[in-house]
Design a protein around this motif. Sequence first.
Motif, PDB file in Angstrom:
ATOM      1  N   ARG A   1      32.370  98.928 -67.651  1.00 44.34           N
ATOM      2  CA  ARG A   1      33.771  99.082 -67.265  1.00 44.34           C
ATOM      3  C   ARG A   1      33.984 100.308 -66.383  1.00 44.34           C
ATOM      4  O   ARG A   1      34.834 100.288 -65.483  1.00 44.34           O
ATOM      5  CB  ARG A   1      34.669  99.142 -68.497  1.00 44.34           C
ATOM      6  CG  ARG A   1      34.424 100.267 -69.488  1.00 44.34           C
ATOM      7  CD  ARG A   1      35.414 100.157 -70.637  1.00 44.34           C
ATOM      8  NE  ARG A   1      35.215 101.138 -71.695  1.00 44.34           N
ATOM      9  CZ  ARG A   1      34.440 100.953 -72.749  1.00 44.34           C
ATOM     10  NH1 ARG A   1      33.777  99.814 -72.888  1.00 44.34           N
ATOM     11  NH2 ARG A   1      34.313 101.890 -73.680  1.00 44.34           N
ATOM     12  N   ALA A   2      33.216 101.382 -66.605  1.00 45.13           N
ATOM     13  CA  ALA A   2      33.374 102.581 -65.791  1.00 45.13           C
ATOM     14  C   ALA A   2      32.782 102.378 -64.399  1.00 45.13           C
ATOM     15  O   ALA A   2      33.455 102.597 -63.383  1.00 45.13           O
ATOM     16  CB  ALA A   2      32.716 103.772 -66.481  1.00 45.13           C
ATOM     17  N   THR A   3      31.536 101.966 -64.349  1.00 43.34           N
ATOM     18  CA  THR A   3      30.873 101.780 -63.060  1.00 43.34           C
ATOM     19  C   THR A   3      31.448 100.592 -62.305  1.00 43.34           C
ATOM     20  O   THR A   3      31.685 100.659 -61.090  1.00 43.34           O
ATOM     21  CB  THR A   3      29.359 101.590 -63.259  1.00 43.34           C
ATOM     22  OG1 THR A   3      28.838 102.691 -63.999  1.00 43.34           O
ATOM     23  CG2 THR A   3      28.644 101.505 -61.919  1.00 43.34           C
ATOM     24  N   GLY A   4      31.697  99.483 -63.008  1.00 43.91           N
ATOM     25  CA  GLY A   4      32.219  98.286 -62.361  1.00 43.91           C
ATOM     26  C   GLY A   4      33.577  98.519 -61.729  1.00 43.91           C
ATOM     27  O   GLY A   4      33.819  98.131 -60.581  1.00 43.91           O
ATOM     28  N   SER A   5      34.479  99.162 -62.462  1.00 39.09           N
ATOM     29  CA  SER A   5      35.818  99.413 -61.915  1.00 39.09           C
ATOM     30  C   SER A   5      35.760 100.384 -60.736  1.00 39.09           C
ATOM     31  O   SER A   5      36.510 100.256 -59.764  1.00 39.09           O
ATOM     32  CB  SER A   5      36.741  99.962 -63.006  1.00 39.09           C
ATOM     33  OG  SER A   5      36.245 101.186 -63.531  1.00 39.09           O
ATOM     34  N   THR A   6      34.847 101.358 -60.805  1.00 37.93           N
ATOM     35  CA  THR A   6      34.700 102.312 -59.704  1.00 37.93           C
ATOM     36  C   THR A   6      34.190 101.622 -58.445  1.00 37.93           C
ATOM     37  O   THR A   6      34.682 101.875 -57.338  1.00 37.93           O
ATOM     38  CB  THR A   6      33.738 103.450 -60.093  1.00 37.93           C
ATOM     39  OG1 THR A   6      34.286 104.174 -61.200  1.00 37.93           O
ATOM     40  CG2 THR A   6      33.519 104.412 -58.940  1.00 37.93           C
ATOM     41  N   LEU A   7      33.223 100.725 -58.598  1.00 36.34           N
ATOM     42  CA  LEU A   7      32.673 100.024 -57.436  1.00 36.34           C
ATOM     43  C   LEU A   7      33.716  99.143 -56.768  1.00 36.34           C
ATOM     44  O   LEU A   7      33.758  99.023 -55.536  1.00 36.34           O
ATOM     45  CB  LEU A   7      31.460  99.194 -57.855  1.00 36.34           C
ATOM     46  CG  LEU A   7      30.226  99.984 -58.311  1.00 36.34           C
ATOM     47  CD1 LEU A   7      29.117  99.044 -58.741  1.00 36.34           C
ATOM     48  CD2 LEU A   7      29.739 100.901 -57.191  1.00 36.34           C
TER      49      LEU A   7
ATOM     50  N   SER B   1      37.099  99.602 -56.845  1.00 39.58           N
ATOM     51  CA  SER B   1      38.122 100.441 -56.206  1.00 39.58           C
ATOM     52  C   SER B   1      37.575 101.163 -54.980  1.00 39.58           C
ATOM     53  O   SER B   1      38.272 101.323 -53.977  1.00 39.58           O
ATOM     54  CB  SER B   1      38.676 101.459 -57.217  1.00 39.58           C
ATOM     55  OG  SER B   1      37.640 102.274 -57.726  1.00 39.58           O
ATOM     56  N   GLN B   2      36.309 101.601 -55.038  1.00 43.77           N
ATOM     57  CA  GLN B   2      35.721 102.321 -53.919  1.00 43.77           C
ATOM     58  C   GLN B   2      35.495 101.432 -52.707  1.00 43.77           C
ATOM     59  O   GLN B   2      35.460 101.916 -51.571  1.00 43.77           O
ATOM     60  CB  GLN B   2      34.398 102.954 -54.342  1.00 43.77           C
ATOM     61  CG  GLN B   2      34.538 104.149 -55.257  1.00 43.77           C
ATOM     62  CD  GLN B   2      35.145 105.339 -54.557  1.00 43.77           C
ATOM     63  OE1 GLN B   2      34.680 105.772 -53.513  1.00 43.77           O
ATOM     64  NE2 GLN B   2      36.209 105.880 -55.127  1.00 43.77           N
ATOM     65  N   LEU B   3      35.341 100.136 -52.917  1.00 43.04           N
ATOM     66  CA  LEU B   3      35.184  99.205 -51.804  1.00 43.04           C
ATOM     67  C   LEU B   3      36.423  99.246 -50.909  1.00 43.04           C
ATOM     68  O   LEU B   3      36.325  99.296 -49.680  1.00 43.04           O
ATOM     69  CB  LEU B   3      34.948  97.782 -52.316  1.00 43.04           C
ATOM     70  CG  LEU B   3      34.794  96.698 -51.248  1.00 43.04           C
ATOM     71  CD1 LEU B   3      33.585  96.981 -50.366  1.00 43.04           C
ATOM     72  CD2 LEU B   3      34.659  95.320 -51.905  1.00 43.04           C
ATOM     73  N   VAL B   4      37.604  99.226 -51.524  1.00 41.94           N
ATOM     74  CA  VAL B   4      38.856  99.294 -50.771  1.00 41.94           C
ATOM     75  C   VAL B   4      39.040 100.684 -50.165  1.00 41.94           C
ATOM     76  O   VAL B   4      39.368 100.833 -48.984  1.00 41.94           O
ATOM     77  CB  VAL B   4      40.051  98.944 -51.679  1.00 41.94           C
ATOM     78  CG1 VAL B   4      41.372  99.162 -50.945  1.00 41.94           C
ATOM     79  CG2 VAL B   4      39.945  97.505 -52.152  1.00 41.94           C
ATOM     80  N   ASP B   5      38.806 101.713 -50.965  1.00 45.38           N
ATOM     81  CA  ASP B   5      39.019 103.090 -50.518  1.00 45.38           C
ATOM     82  C   ASP B   5      38.146 103.427 -49.317  1.00 45.38           C
ATOM     83  O   ASP B   5      38.611 104.042 -48.351  1.00 45.38           O
ATOM     84  CB  ASP B   5      38.724 104.046 -51.676  1.00 45.38           C
ATOM     85  CG  ASP B   5      38.941 105.504 -51.302  1.00 45.38           C
ATOM     86  OD1 ASP B   5      40.095 105.950 -51.364  1.00 45.38           O
ATOM     87  OD2 ASP B   5      37.966 106.172 -50.939  1.00 45.38           O
ATOM     88  N   SER B   6      36.887 103.015 -49.345  1.00 46.01           N
ATOM     89  CA  SER B   6      35.941 103.371 -48.296  1.00 46.01           C
ATOM     90  C   SER B   6      36.354 102.836 -46.933  1.00 46.01           C
ATOM     91  O   SER B   6      36.179 103.509 -45.904  1.00 46.01           O
ATOM     92  CB  SER B   6      34.535 102.849 -48.642  1.00 46.01           C
ATOM     93  OG  SER B   6      34.066 103.444 -49.818  1.00 46.01           O
ATOM     94  N   PHE B   7      36.905 101.630 -46.908  1.00 41.89           N
ATOM     95  CA  PHE B   7      37.260 101.011 -45.638  1.00 41.89           C
ATOM     96  C   PHE B   7      38.644 101.437 -45.155  1.00 41.89           C
ATOM     97  O   PHE B   7      38.831 101.732 -43.971  1.00 41.89           O
ATOM     98  CB  PHE B   7      37.183  99.482 -45.755  1.00 41.89           C
ATOM     99  CG  PHE B   7      35.773  98.956 -45.686  1.00 41.89           C
ATOM    100  CD1 PHE B   7      35.263  98.447 -44.502  1.00 41.89           C
ATOM    101  CD2 PHE B   7      34.946  98.994 -46.793  1.00 41.89           C
ATOM    102  CE1 PHE B   7      33.969  97.974 -44.419  1.00 41.89           C
ATOM    103  CE2 PHE B   7      33.639  98.528 -46.736  1.00 41.89           C
ATOM    104  CZ  PHE B   7      33.145  98.020 -45.542  1.00 41.89           C
ATOM    105  N   LEU B   8      39.609 101.471 -46.052  1.00 44.20           N
ATOM    106  CA  LEU B   8      40.984 101.723 -45.643  1.00 44.20           C
ATOM    107  C   LEU B   8      41.175 103.125 -45.092  1.00 44.20           C
ATOM    108  O   LEU B   8      41.802 103.319 -44.040  1.00 44.20           O
ATOM    109  CB  LEU B   8      41.931 101.486 -46.831  1.00 44.20           C
ATOM    110  CG  LEU B   8      43.431 101.592 -46.537  1.00 44.20           C
ATOM    111  CD1 LEU B   8      43.837 100.612 -45.440  1.00 44.20           C
ATOM    112  CD2 LEU B   8      44.241 101.341 -47.812  1.00 44.20           C
ATOM    113  N   VAL B   9      40.629 104.132 -45.756  1.00 42.70           N
ATOM    114  CA  VAL B   9      40.878 105.515 -45.347  1.00 42.70           C
ATOM    115  C   VAL B   9      40.260 105.809 -43.985  1.00 42.70           C
ATOM    116  O   VAL B   9      40.884 106.453 -43.126  1.00 42.70           O
ATOM    117  CB  VAL B   9      40.361 106.506 -46.417  1.00 42.70           C
ATOM    118  CG1 VAL B   9      38.852 106.398 -46.598  1.00 42.70           C
ATOM    119  CG2 VAL B   9      40.747 107.935 -46.035  1.00 42.70           C
TER     120      VAL B   9
END
Length: 267
Positions: A176-182, A184-192
């Motif tokens: 749940r920790a690693t999966g949720s981070t992966l 959310s980071q997919l969206v964050d990495s591209f959008l910013v």
Amino acid sequence: MIHTIIRHKPTRLYILLGAFFVTNAIVAEVIGVKIFSLEKTLGIAPFNFNIFGNPFSFNLTAGVLLWPVVFIMTDLINEYYGMKGVRFLSYIAAGLIGYTFLMFQGAIFLSPADFWVTNYTRNNVPNADHAYRVMLGQGSWIIVGSLGAFLLGQILDVVSFHRIKKVTGEKAIWLRATGSTLISQLVDSFLVLFIAFYIGPRVSSNQGAPWSLKLVLSICVGNYIYKFIVAIIMTPVIYWIHNWIEKYLGHETAAKMKQQAMGKEAG
């Protein structure tokens, strides 16, 4: 009253996690203007794969050093304080990031002292004010991009964490920790990066040369691969912090808090 609050372990833990969460979020925004070579930093040759027509190597924003930590803090807060606890801190962080953006803009438009403009010529900075405007101006668009990416990423992180925990229960903390981070980071990495280096330079003269779409996408891929690897590597750290919290709160208190957190989320 203050003494009672400080002595209350769950409250003290929330303040500690929240302070670390907010500080890392703001620092990541400020340092994110720098693009660095991961391979050169490690003393190895760049990989130079071909992605989107560009030679790909790990050219990353310096902010990637801290964003995985932010999202891990999100998961820990979610674990013990629920969705409302994360949402409250996310709003505080977003507000302070916005405040940072406004202060950057105010500082950019201050008239510089004459002596200060040429004060760093021996450091190969012929115009300190120009350098200041360019770096903070570009950082401002990173902040704009990150605000949207941060809030959306937080929503995805919290929701995916919650759904995974509903399925796994108290088991598989790593999932749940690693999966949720992966996720959310997919969206964050591209959008910013898209907002900061593709849109920003096209609407503001202080942003430097705009990046091509292919360059943005290739660096986005590099950032996400890095975050993916870091999320996996930090899994033991998650267990270590989780065990420390359990001992600090006491297993009975910790269990009650986790049950309440899930109950609040379900409601």
